[in-house]
Write an enzyme that holds these catalytic residues in place. Sequence first.
Site, PDB file in Angstrom:
ATOM      1  N   LYS A  39       0.842  -1.184   0.000  1.00  0.00           N
ATOM      2  CA  LYS A  39       0.000   0.000   0.000  1.00  0.00           C
ATOM      3  C   LYS A  39       0.888   1.248   0.000  1.00  0.00           C
ATOM      4  O   LYS A  39       1.841   1.333   0.770  1.00  0.00           O
ATOM      5  CB  LYS A  39      -0.909  -0.003   1.235  1.00  0.00           C
ATOM      6  CG  LYS A  39      -2.105   0.923   1.140  1.00  0.00           C
ATOM      7  CD  LYS A  39      -3.091   0.675   2.258  1.00  0.00           C
ATOM      8  CE  LYS A  39      -4.328   1.543   2.096  1.00  0.00           C
ATOM      9  NZ  LYS A  39      -5.345   1.288   3.143  1.00  0.00           N
TER      10      LYS A  39
ATOM     11  N   GLU B 169     -18.662  -3.957  11.989  1.00  0.00           N
ATOM     12  CA  GLU B 169     -19.505  -3.097  12.807  1.00  0.00           C
ATOM     13  C   GLU B 169     -20.553  -3.881  13.579  1.00  0.00           C
ATOM     14  O   GLU B 169     -20.873  -3.548  14.734  1.00  0.00           O
ATOM     15  CB  GLU B 169     -20.191  -2.046  11.928  1.00  0.00           C
ATOM     16  CG  GLU B 169     -19.260  -1.019  11.316  1.00  0.00           C
ATOM     17  CD  GLU B 169     -18.606  -1.464  10.019  1.00  0.00           C
ATOM     18  OE1 GLU B 169     -17.801  -0.707   9.467  1.00  0.00           O
ATOM     19  OE2 GLU B 169     -18.893  -2.605   9.570  1.00  0.00           O
TER      20      GLU B 169
ATOM     21  N   ARG C  98     -24.749  -0.524   9.271  1.00  0.00           N
ATOM     22  CA  ARG C  98     -24.459  -1.945   9.234  1.00  0.00           C
ATOM     23  C   ARG C  98     -24.703  -2.611  10.592  1.00  0.00           C
ATOM     24  O   ARG C  98     -24.758  -3.826  10.681  1.00  0.00           O
ATOM     25  CB  ARG C  98     -23.009  -2.166   8.796  1.00  0.00           C
ATOM     26  CG  ARG C  98     -22.631  -1.391   7.547  1.00  0.00           C
ATOM     27  CD  ARG C  98     -21.289  -1.787   7.006  1.00  0.00           C
ATOM     28  NE  ARG C  98     -21.471  -2.571   5.794  1.00  0.00           N
ATOM     29  CZ  ARG C  98     -20.487  -3.212   5.157  1.00  0.00           C
ATOM     30  NH1 ARG C  98     -19.272  -3.181   5.641  1.00  0.00           N
ATOM     31  NH2 ARG C  98     -20.727  -3.896   4.078  1.00  0.00           N
TER      32      ARG C  98
END
Length: 625
Positions: A279, A367, A395
């Site tokens: 990344k 979540e 969520r």
Amino acid sequence: MNLYDIKEPCDIKSCSFEELNELAGDIREFLIQSISKTGGHLSSNLGIVELTLALHYVFDSPKDKFIFDVGHQSYVHKMLTGRLKDFSNLRQYKGIAGFQKRGESVHDPWEAGHSSTSLSAALGMAVARDLDGSHFHILPIIGDGALSGGMAMEALNQIGSEQRNMIIIFNDNNMSISKNVGAMDEAFTRLRTSRSYTHLKDDLKHSLSTTRLGSNVLDTMKRVKNAVKDNIVDTSIFGEFNIDYLGPVDGHNIKNLVKVLKIAKQHEGPIVLHVITQKGKGYSFAEHDEEGAWHGVSQFDPKTGQSLAKNPPQHKSWSEVISATVLDLAHDNQDIVAITPAMKSGSKLQKFFETYPQRSFDCGIAEEHAMTFAAGLAAAGKRPFISVYSSFLQRAYDQIHHDVARMKLPVVIGIDRCGLVGEDGETHHGVFDIAMLRPIPNMILAQPKDSEEAQNLIYSAFQQNQYPYAIRYPRGSVPYKKLSAYSYIEAGTWSYQDTGEPQLVVISYGSDVDKIVQKAEANQLSLRVVNARFFKPFDTEMLEELCAMQLPIIVYESDVQIGGLSSAIVEYANDHGLKNTFVRIGLRDHFVEHGSIPKLRKVEQVDLGTLFQVIKDMLKEHSCE
């Protein structure tokens, strides 16, 4: 090849590998320079350059379907599908979106802003393809952070059962927004570094060096699967789902990526191609970022890496104000614990994690689990604080409803990034949480107008021990001074400020309250400005007093009207015989696109300019009566 000459993915198919590598360098330089001007998701796109080039080199979009999980790492895909010329307007109003967008291009078959949806979507498309008797490839590209999400696991379960043709690109960079956590991440780490896989990778490299994609490649794939099952069972995530596995492969070696993708293209049934990427690759500031600072960025100086967006003096972000207060309260209350679903950096909880590591929990991108985990802690006598972005709170709706509120568990929920958030657009605007939580019994839901009220609301939330208590706060900063002592605010109470002998009432909430007062005073308008800091319960006594004044009343909200503050007020007035007429200003019944917050508020007519034009018109009309 000149980057600006690429209009369609087929334009790169005649390139040599040397030319593709040069193109990758040009793409990285373009990304850094362009995003430094517009802001956007930088690290994830820098890490996926070679992989995206290889995918478009081997497959044929839009016939073959690329589904980028979350979608914020689709910038290179957009560049290769004719949208490079539009990057100067990236994430700006009427410009191209920062995520895949179906209405933007035929090359975007799916759109999302939340993680872990790609596998379910891909399976749905695969089943539809097979029912239609069509033949094309479906390629969900999912990261190791998103793959740990429960929804992705549910999808893998059915994918292994259905055995439909699809190629799952497992983009493994050992990062989500912050460093990954949990047993899944540990399993992926063992998978990356296992001696068995090192040997198998060497075998695969040898197989790829041959000119024939024949039995030796298939034998290697079988050995991979068998090694997973026989030698390192505890990391056999894909094998145990009955999904073939190929990898790991260097995600920055285009030549090898192309060869392995061609093998996967011939495979029958579902297969995972494990690609190791870095990344932020190619930009040193992003490469060494372990806290997510370069995940999503505002404008910055590409030479120094310094952000061009600075908080004014004596300002803190709302997230910092909330987290600093929780940290302060935790010093005297040993039962306070902090929970985040993979947003430790964004929610500014790093200091709490450093100070109280035994009382800090990062649940990963989960979540639903995080909310019920908080409920379990509360049921056992702890006082959990869980910070969730408003958009992601959706969520966990069932868990708030069923596991928290129904049992009256005193979980303190920080609803971060509420309201319009700007450039991330439809999937990220936090404008639904009031309407979402208001119908749930036992809930307390509030929003502070300033940092002082924010500190006191957090204090009040932990002082009571009977109900779940949610406090919403927006993106951005606020003047801040740490309180020397906290004050308890009774749930359901409002406050107000007059700017003269009131001729009109404005009911609002959040930081707009003080802005309305200041603008009214500057324009010498006599208003009663009500700080409706609680949405549930709300101040019915004050509302009845306001209605008794027989003045025009405006309810001004920057979230959805349906189910919001004005809905609550109108419902109460109707049910209790209050004859007042209320003028409602708020977001209408549609999804709001991306753009800067000031621009969106003006377009949606929830800006102060619109409000004060309505105020002046109503005052003029009222004075003529």
